[in-house]
Write an enzyme that holds these catalytic residues in place. Sequence first.
Site, mmCIF file in Angstrom:
data_model
loop_
_atom_site.group_PDB
_atom_site.id
_atom_site.type_symbol
_atom_site.label_atom_id
_atom_site.label_comp_id
_atom_site.label_asym_id
_atom_site.label_seq_id
_atom_site.Cartn_x
_atom_site.Cartn_y
_atom_site.Cartn_z
ATOM 1 N N LEU A 178 0.881 -1.410 0.092
ATOM 2 C CA LEU A 178 0.035 -0.123 -0.014
ATOM 3 C C LEU A 178 0.909 1.330 -0.081
ATOM 4 O O LEU A 178 0.457 2.138 -0.728
ATOM 5 C CB LEU A 178 -0.810 0.017 1.061
ATOM 6 C CG LEU A 178 -2.282 -0.809 1.088
ATOM 7 C CD1 LEU A 178 -3.014 -0.488 2.267
ATOM 8 C CD2 LEU A 178 -3.045 -0.091 -0.216
ATOM 9 N N GLU A 179 1.856 1.176 0.807
ATOM 10 C CA GLU A 179 3.025 2.523 0.845
ATOM 11 C C GLU A 179 3.345 2.699 -0.700
ATOM 12 O O GLU A 179 3.423 3.874 -1.186
ATOM 13 C CB GLU A 179 3.901 2.135 1.908
ATOM 14 C CG GLU A 179 4.887 3.418 1.802
ATOM 15 C CD GLU A 179 6.121 3.203 2.702
ATOM 16 O OE1 GLU A 179 6.870 4.040 2.896
ATOM 17 O OE2 GLU A 179 6.300 1.957 3.468
ATOM 18 N N GLY A 180 3.404 1.629 -1.578
ATOM 19 C CA GLY A 180 3.974 1.916 -2.979
ATOM 20 C C GLY A 180 2.896 2.548 -3.642
ATOM 21 O O GLY A 180 2.986 3.434 -4.452
#
Length: 382
Positions: free
Chosen positions: A149-151
């Site tokens: 999700l950070e990506g």
Amino acid sequence: KVRLLKLYIFCCIFLFSLSAFSSNHQYAVLIDAGSTGSRAHVFEYEKSYVPIIHDIYNKSTSPGLSSYANTPAAAGASLQPILDEAALYLQNKGVPLSKVSVSVLATAGMRLLTLDEQQAIYTSVRNYIRNNYAFSLKDQDVRTITGQLEGVFGWLDINYLSNNFTDSSTTVGSIDMGGASTQIAFATTDTSQPENEVTLKINNKNYRIFSQSFLGLGQNQALSAMMANKESPSCYPENYSYNTQTGNFNFSTCSKIYTEIIENYNPAESVHPDAGQPFIAYSGIFYAYDFFNLLKSPTQNELQSQIDANCYLSWDTLQSKYPAMPTKSLANYCAHGVYFDALIYNAYQLQSTQLTVTDNINDTNIDWTLGALLYSLVQKEE
């Protein structure tokens, strides 16, 4: 006259409130709880097919929440400086805090802790916010986000700032270099790795995003792994003293160390960027390339030439060349430069023409928290 004065004051307050809330403006506070510190962002936004989002205020503090693994009860209060500033900023705008959601989203630093350690810290954070502020807070909004999700959030941010969703343009890939992890994300038509893909619909257009995070390949974690190698002096300038050792820079030896570290995570086996797709690299990569005076679209040869020109200098000479540079940062840039050369051009196999290195797009700093807010708004719209 007193009645007229009271009426005038009432009208002023009414008109101020009306201007603040008659529009579709809404507000949210997102805290990026990173491995080295936390930054609170205040966003003003309007819902739409492509939401209109502005980062109107931000403030940082250190150390990061993950540093409270042994003293979790103190974690919540560590956010006081940035929460106070965010609350004051919103109150000065006449925004009721009860109408403002707050989220604390932690990344790789917290991923390195056990679940029990994480939950103890998050309990402290939730209790502190609820006991001291009127923000709207849900339990699930204080958590560790996945690397995937950070990506995705980073990919959303750079493409939003590039107006690629408004113009239905082709998108660009994202390479985010943190301290503990690094993320790569890009749009793809490939469906062979569903575990690494997220699908989204923005402005009536569907996107399939490949996103993978490598916990341990953040620049600080990779540096630690390099320092454990007996050949680590090859990554430091000549005569630089550290850990009872002395630097003796050698590009090929240092590159071999980092190549072996990278290969432990097998990025080349899973990351297959669509041919020719442009990428934007930022965060830690930006700072290193900025040091080597290589921004915008640097080639691999240019990076290696700048590494050779600086890192074969003696430590005394390098310090004289960069007198204002903090000692630790100056010493580590040589290692970081070699690492990024091995990761970007060799492991990811990006061509130089595909890469842009920057810290802002259209005069707005790149930050995945905007992408996180956009993601939540797009998901709710669906």
